[in-house]
Scaffold this motif. Structure first.
Motif, mmCIF file in Angstrom:
data_model
loop_
_atom_site.group_PDB
_atom_site.id
_atom_site.type_symbol
_atom_site.label_atom_id
_atom_site.label_comp_id
_atom_site.label_asym_id
_atom_site.label_seq_id
_atom_site.Cartn_x
_atom_site.Cartn_y
_atom_site.Cartn_z
ATOM 1 N N UNK A 17 -4.120 9.345 -3.241
ATOM 2 C CA UNK A 17 -3.590 7.999 -3.325
ATOM 3 C C UNK A 17 -3.243 7.620 -4.748
ATOM 4 N N UNK A 18 -3.513 6.369 -5.103
ATOM 5 C CA UNK A 18 -3.184 5.854 -6.435
ATOM 6 C C UNK A 18 -4.370 6.063 -7.366
ATOM 7 N N UNK A 19 -4.132 6.770 -8.463
ATOM 8 C CA UNK A 19 -5.174 7.016 -9.455
ATOM 9 C C UNK A 19 -4.938 6.075 -10.636
ATOM 10 N N UNK A 20 -5.944 5.291 -10.977
ATOM 11 C CA UNK A 20 -5.831 4.298 -12.036
ATOM 12 C C UNK A 20 -6.644 4.754 -13.241
ATOM 13 N N UNK A 39 -7.416 4.102 -3.555
ATOM 14 C CA UNK A 39 -7.295 3.854 -4.992
ATOM 15 C C UNK A 39 -8.515 4.451 -5.672
ATOM 16 N N UNK A 40 -8.261 5.288 -6.671
ATOM 17 C CA UNK A 40 -9.332 6.008 -7.347
ATOM 18 C C UNK A 40 -9.316 5.677 -8.833
ATOM 19 N N UNK A 41 -10.434 5.203 -9.340
ATOM 20 C CA UNK A 41 -10.541 4.874 -10.760
ATOM 21 C C UNK A 41 -11.055 6.089 -11.532
ATOM 22 N N UNK A 42 -10.365 6.429 -12.622
ATOM 23 C CA UNK A 42 -10.749 7.591 -13.435
ATOM 24 C C UNK A 42 -10.809 7.163 -14.896
ATOM 25 N N UNK A 43 -11.929 7.435 -15.556
ATOM 26 C CA UNK A 43 -12.106 7.054 -16.950
ATOM 27 C C UNK A 43 -11.625 8.153 -17.898
ATOM 28 N N UNK A 44 -11.987 9.400 -17.604
ATOM 29 C CA UNK A 44 -11.605 10.496 -18.489
ATOM 30 C C UNK A 44 -10.215 10.999 -18.103
ATOM 31 N N UNK A 45 -9.455 11.452 -19.105
ATOM 32 C CA UNK A 45 -8.086 11.895 -18.852
ATOM 33 C C UNK A 45 -7.892 13.386 -19.136
ATOM 34 N N UNK A 62 -15.920 2.361 7.523
ATOM 35 C CA UNK A 62 -14.910 3.150 6.820
ATOM 36 C C UNK A 62 -13.692 3.423 7.702
ATOM 37 N N UNK A 63 -13.927 3.720 8.969
ATOM 38 C CA UNK A 63 -12.833 4.075 9.874
ATOM 39 C C UNK A 63 -11.882 2.907 10.123
ATOM 40 N N UNK A 64 -12.369 1.692 9.939
ATOM 41 C CA UNK A 64 -11.535 0.514 10.227
ATOM 42 C C UNK A 64 -10.896 -0.098 8.972
ATOM 43 N N UNK A 65 -11.336 0.306 7.803
ATOM 44 C CA UNK A 65 -10.827 -0.329 6.588
ATOM 45 C C UNK A 65 -9.382 0.075 6.311
ATOM 46 N N UNK A 66 -8.610 -0.851 5.766
ATOM 47 C CA UNK A 66 -7.211 -0.582 5.436
ATOM 48 C C UNK A 66 -7.027 -0.205 3.970
ATOM 49 N N UNK A 67 -8.049 -0.439 3.167
ATOM 50 C CA UNK A 67 -8.002 -0.065 1.752
ATOM 51 C C UNK A 67 -9.378 0.413 1.327
ATOM 52 N N UNK A 68 -9.415 1.555 0.648
ATOM 53 C CA UNK A 68 -10.674 2.143 0.187
ATOM 54 C C UNK A 68 -10.544 2.383 -1.308
ATOM 55 N N UNK A 69 -11.400 1.707 -2.102
ATOM 56 C CA UNK A 69 -11.282 1.729 -3.557
ATOM 57 C C UNK A 69 -12.557 2.301 -4.169
ATOM 58 N N UNK A 70 -12.438 3.422 -4.876
ATOM 59 C CA UNK A 70 -13.594 4.102 -5.470
ATOM 60 C C UNK A 70 -13.738 3.680 -6.926
ATOM 61 N N UNK A 71 -14.791 2.885 -7.209
ATOM 62 C CA UNK A 71 -14.954 2.308 -8.544
ATOM 63 C C UNK A 71 -16.356 2.528 -9.097
ATOM 64 N N UNK A 72 -16.968 3.673 -8.825
ATOM 65 C CA UNK A 72 -18.256 3.955 -9.449
ATOM 66 C C UNK A 72 -18.010 4.319 -10.910
ATOM 67 N N UNK A 73 -19.081 4.485 -11.662
ATOM 68 C CA UNK A 73 -18.956 4.848 -13.073
ATOM 69 C C UNK A 73 -18.784 6.346 -13.293
ATOM 70 N N UNK A 117 0.782 -1.237 0.000
ATOM 71 C CA UNK A 117 0.000 0.000 0.000
ATOM 72 C C UNK A 117 0.815 1.290 0.000
ATOM 73 N N UNK A 118 2.088 1.248 0.393
ATOM 74 C CA UNK A 118 2.881 2.480 0.426
ATOM 75 C C UNK A 118 3.211 2.999 -0.971
ATOM 76 N N UNK A 119 3.066 2.155 -1.985
ATOM 77 C CA UNK A 119 3.395 2.551 -3.350
ATOM 78 C C UNK A 119 2.265 3.347 -3.987
ATOM 79 N N UNK A 120 2.628 4.257 -4.876
ATOM 80 C CA UNK A 120 1.632 4.982 -5.676
ATOM 81 C C UNK A 120 1.255 4.146 -6.890
#
Length: 451
Positions: free
Chosen positions: A342-345, A324-330, A292-303, A137-140
């Motif tokens: 965090x990490x943007x995918x 981790x954040x998922x992004x479709x548009x650039x 949410x307060x206890x989770x070690x990883x939070x991943x946002x993957x809505x459309x 998790x420390x990596x981007x």
């Protein structure tokens, strides 16, 4: 090369821009006239309006003379049909985007029977990238080479880091780690650093090494290296499905929050080991209630990109979880990267990398071919893995004697399975696999590193 791209969505547009900039002759096909015009006006490409699965439309686009057809429409079936027609009509190489998990399980059979050169799945590629990040998790970001024997790990240097205000020579002397810091991103600038380069707070450094040596380096830095134990995923789409399967296999407790009831029921059947929650993932009270307060990883993957960014910003204010954040548009990637979420995918970038690697290999018939391509720093840096042939001009010559172009760094040599962080006396031999990092994007062959 003559390349036809069917589908001008996010992936198709990204491919058109990048392949056109590398000097290929591109013809794009789409049913949407406005998408065609946007690409034609902003790139030196030809456009054909119509259904790419039509023989007549492909003929108009010049499939008879094309070297490659890439089908990346929103429909798996249309993509496969486009490739089938192109193979039968023009005999060219074909690449299809196939996203449905059902097809993914049968992809070997489909590829062989339809004569596909390559199949790409942006959602699966994105899920694999995310799973790698949750192992560390420390990596981007983490790029994998030589079948996982070498990694490129991107890391942000904080004020209290032992690296801060140290030269690379001092870092090497102090930590004695068999790794290489190959790039440093500072503000808007990217550097391939020399030994006297000083690392500063907030620099984003890319580290090349074996997974074990990289792990040792971070341990010596005092950085947490343990994998996340649980993950909360917002959104139950295809990426979430692929990611959850991998996380469950890794032993992570996995929770998915999805607003569509039917999709929840489907996910419950497909992923019995995961906790599937029916609800609005943007609801603050629901997130708190679900831990949410206890989770070690939070991943946002809505459309919706804006929802993903907002959710990650919200989670950042309440928790130390890996984000981790998922992004479709650039279109606004520079602004997004500055938000520190965090990490943007970007799935389309991952897909484009794989396709461009294949195109360069097709375009190249001398020396050594590209095995792997990984892009850093918003596509301003490329890390490439080459497989060295016996007639390559780099074979048998000490690295210090090679006339290498500026801003090119030979990072590792894989000699019969032994990973070497090379010095000036090291020699590349036939059969080796070599990783090169450069800001001179567009290399096709190992000989392109020479003056």
């Amino acid at each position: 090369m003559q390349i036809i791209i069917v589908g001008c969505g996010n992936v198709g547009s990204t491919l058109t821009e990048q392949l056109s900039s590398e000097g290929h002759n591109i013809t794009v096909i789409d049913v949407d006239n406005s998408k065609i015009q946007n690409l034609v006006n902003s790139n030196d490409v030809m456009g054909v309006i119509g259904n790419g699965a039509s023989f007549a439309v492909q003929s108009e686009a010049g499939v008879g003379n094309a070297h490659l057809l890439i089908a990346v429409t929103g429909s798996d079936e249309v993509n496969l049909l486009c490739c089938l027609i192109a193979r039968k009509t023009g005999g060219c190489h074909t690449i299809a985007r196939v996203r449905n998990p059902i097809y993914n399980m049968e992809i070997g059979y489909i590829k062989e029977e339809l004569g596909l050169s390559m199949v790409v799945n942006p959602e699966y590629e994105a899920a694999q990238e995310m799973a790698r990040l949750l192992k560390f998790p420390s990596a981007i970001s983490i790029g994998s080479f030589t079948k996982g024997r070498v990694e490129v790990v991107k890391y942000r240097v904080e004020a209290d880091s032992v690296l801060c205000n140290q030269t690379l020579q001092q870092i090497n002397s102090r930590l004695k780690a068999d790794i290489l810091i190959c790039t440093v991103e500072r503000d808007e600038n990217v550097f391939i650093p020399s030994g006297n380069f000083i690392i500063r707070e907030r620099d984003e450094i890319s580290i090349v090494g074996t997974p074990q040596k990289t792990l040792e380096f971070f341990k010596k830095m005092g950085v947490a290296v343990a994998a996340a134990k649980n993950a909360m995923i917002i959104g139950g789409g295809e990426i979430s499905f692929y990611l959850a399967k991998q996380l469950i296999a890794m032993g992570l407790q996995t929770k998915i929050i999805e607003i569509d009831k039917e999709r929840c029921e489907s996910l419950s059947e497909l992923l019995p080991e995961a906790a599937i929650i029916h609800g609005d993932g943007t609801d603050r009270n629901l997130l708190m209630q679900e831990g949410l307060m206890q989770t070690e990883a939070f991943v946002s993957l809505t459309n919706v990109d804006e929802e993903n960014i907002m959710l990650s910003l919200f989670a950042k204010t309440l928790t130390k979880a890996k984000l981790i954040t998922n992004v479709h548009r650039i279109s606004y990637d520079e602004i997004i990267d500055s938000l520190d979420i965090g990490s943007v995918i970007y799935p389309k970038y991952l897909t484009a990398e794989n396709i461009i690697k294949y195109v360069r290999a097709m375009d190249n018939s001398l020396g050594s071919n590209i095995e792997t391509l990984y892009r850093l720093s918003n596509n301003r840096v490329e890390a490439l893995e080459f497989s060295i042939k016996k007639d390559s001009p780099v074979v048998g010559i000490p690295l210090q004697a090679l006339q290498i172009k500026p801003d090119i760094l030979i990072c590792t040599i894989n000699h019969k399975g032994t990973i070497i962080i090379p010095g000036g006396q090291d020699v590349i031999q036939a059969g080796d696999k070599v990783i090169v990092v450069t800001t001179n994007t567009g290399l096709n062959d190992i000989r392109d590193i020479l003056k």
